[in-house]
Scaffold this active site. Structure first.
Site, mmCIF file in Angstrom:
data_model
loop_
_atom_site.group_PDB
_atom_site.id
_atom_site.type_symbol
_atom_site.label_atom_id
_atom_site.label_comp_id
_atom_site.label_asym_id
_atom_site.label_seq_id
_atom_site.Cartn_x
_atom_site.Cartn_y
_atom_site.Cartn_z
ATOM 1 C CG ASP A 34 4.852 -20.130 58.878
ATOM 2 O OD1 ASP A 34 5.649 -20.628 59.532
ATOM 3 O OD2 ASP A 34 4.849 -19.113 58.281
ATOM 4 C CB SER A 35 4.108 -18.260 62.697
ATOM 5 O OG SER A 35 5.150 -17.415 61.627
ATOM 6 C CE1 TYR A 44 3.146 -18.803 66.588
ATOM 7 C CE2 TYR A 44 4.223 -20.818 65.435
ATOM 8 C CZ TYR A 44 3.162 -20.053 65.973
ATOM 9 O OH TYR A 44 2.005 -20.762 66.084
ATOM 10 N N GLY A 45 9.119 -15.808 65.789
ATOM 11 C CA GLY A 45 10.500 -15.455 66.049
ATOM 12 C C GLY A 45 11.320 -14.999 67.352
ATOM 13 C CB CYS A 66 7.052 -22.721 61.038
ATOM 14 S SG CYS A 66 7.437 -21.439 62.295
ATOM 15 C CB CYS A 113 12.523 -17.361 58.115
ATOM 16 S SG CYS A 113 10.858 -16.542 58.326
ATOM 17 C CB THR A 114 8.598 -20.450 55.592
ATOM 18 O OG1 THR A 114 7.729 -20.184 56.476
ATOM 19 C CG2 THR A 114 9.189 -21.816 55.622
HETATM 20 N N1 DGL Z 1 8.093 -18.351 59.035
HETATM 21 C C1 DGL Z 1 8.529 -18.957 60.088
HETATM 22 C C2 DGL Z 1 10.030 -19.640 60.090
HETATM 23 O O1 DGL Z 1 10.242 -20.118 58.962
HETATM 24 C C3 DGL Z 1 8.517 -18.190 61.331
HETATM 25 C C4 DGL Z 1 8.494 -16.347 61.216
HETATM 26 C C5 DGL Z 1 7.870 -15.806 62.548
HETATM 27 O O2 DGL Z 1 7.033 -16.039 62.859
HETATM 28 O O3 DGL Z 1 8.797 -15.042 63.188
HETATM 29 O O4 DGL Z 1 10.731 -19.479 60.988
#
Ligand code: DGL
Length: 292
Positions: free
Chosen positions: A12-13, A44-45, A76, A202-203
């Site tokens: 994941d990020s 990452y979003g 992610c 989002c996780t």
């Molecule tokens: N946990 C990630 C997801 O499910 C990304 C969150 C992020 O880094 O913005 O999208």
């Protein structure tokens, strides 16, 4: 060593994917896992597809070369939306599971026909998500809300002490962001016209479920993907003949390597705090790595 005893990679990020790892551990307690949090590059979003796709490729390569993973769970939604197709075509021999906001399961649950969806901007503006929505939007009224900054705030909140039960939900940065986005979405509840179902796309968001719950009320169903993804991963490994079959261990048999390794490209103290708080895992499972 037979391939079945190699670890499953989970990535994941940042620390959000630990919510998926928790479900994977519950579903497959005999497997070995290598979790990689790209916290140096989170969130990452709001980064854009090209960056997220490049990180996803680099991390997949790293986990294959350094840890010989037998399967990869991209825990992610944002990385899945940006890169799962390319990863699948560059690694056709690697069993791969991605995540997407669980819109379809939400349709089976909603009674009012009004469904809220929260996720990162990257996920919710992706072509993959648009395609999914287009195929289902006749079946319910969807309110889609990108939550800029929320995953980042959750990453930062790991370092904070646990809030006292009953403390006001807007007492923290995560609480204030949750309140802002929930209010922007409209009315939640079980009456006609209200959203009775909220998809956590989002996780990271599972770790603020209690704050969201306080805002939307007790009757709203939360839909997340950890358990279905764990079941899908298990099925995939079973079909590929890669499920680890434990040999009955004798008392003096200790595994050569720990069964859970948690790696981060960011500060290890943050991962240690998250692992302890959310998975009850010791700091000895965690270490920092570089994935250029
Ligand atoms: N946990 C990630 C997801 O499910 C990304 C969150 C992020 O880094 O913005 O999208």
């Amino acid at each position: 060593m037979p391939q079945a005893s190699f670890p499953i990679g989970v990535f994941d990020s940042g620390v959000g994917g630990l919510s998926v790892l928790r479900a994977l551990l519950a579903a497959m307690p005999h497997e070995r896992f290598v979790y990689l949090a790209d916290s140096a590059n989170a969130p990452y979003g709001e980064r854009g597809d090209a960056f997220v796709a490049a990180r996803t490729h680099a991390i997949t390569q790293y986990l294959r070369e350094q840890h010989h993973i037998k399967a990869l769970v991209v825990a992610c939604n944002t990385a899945t939306a940006a890169a799962i197709h390319e990863v699948r075509s560059s690694h056709p021999d690697l069993p791969l599971v991605g995540l997407e906001p669980a819109i379809k399961p939400a349709l089976a649950v909603t009674k009012t026909g009004h469904v809220g969806v929260i996720g990162t901007r990257g996920t919710l503006t992706s072509a993959k998500f648009s395609k999914l929505m287009a195929s289902l939007q006749e079946q319910a009224h969807f309110v889609v809300q990108p939550c800029d900054g929320l995953a980042h705030a959750i990453e930062r909140s790991v370092a904070l002490p646990v809030a006292a039960p009953g403390s006001p939900v807007d007492a923290t940065e995560t609480g204030a962001l949750c309140a802002r986005y929930v209010q922007a979405m409209g009315s939640f509840g079980t009456a006609p016209g209200q959203m009775d179902t909220l998809v956590l796309g989002c996780t990271h968001y599972i770790f603020v479920a209690h704050e969201l719950r306080a805002l939307v009320g007790p009757g709203v169903q939360f839909i997340e993907t950890g358990e279905p993804v764990a079941r899908q991963t298990r099925r995939l490994l079973d079909t590929a003949g890669l499920l680890h079959q434990p040999i009955h261990a004798t008392a003096d048999e200790t595994p050569a390597t720990p069964s859970i390794q948690l790696l981060t490209t960011g500060p290890v103290a943050m991962l240690e705090a998250a692992a302890q708080r959310w998975l009850d895992l010791p700091a000895s499972c965690c270490r920092s790595v570089q994935v250029p």
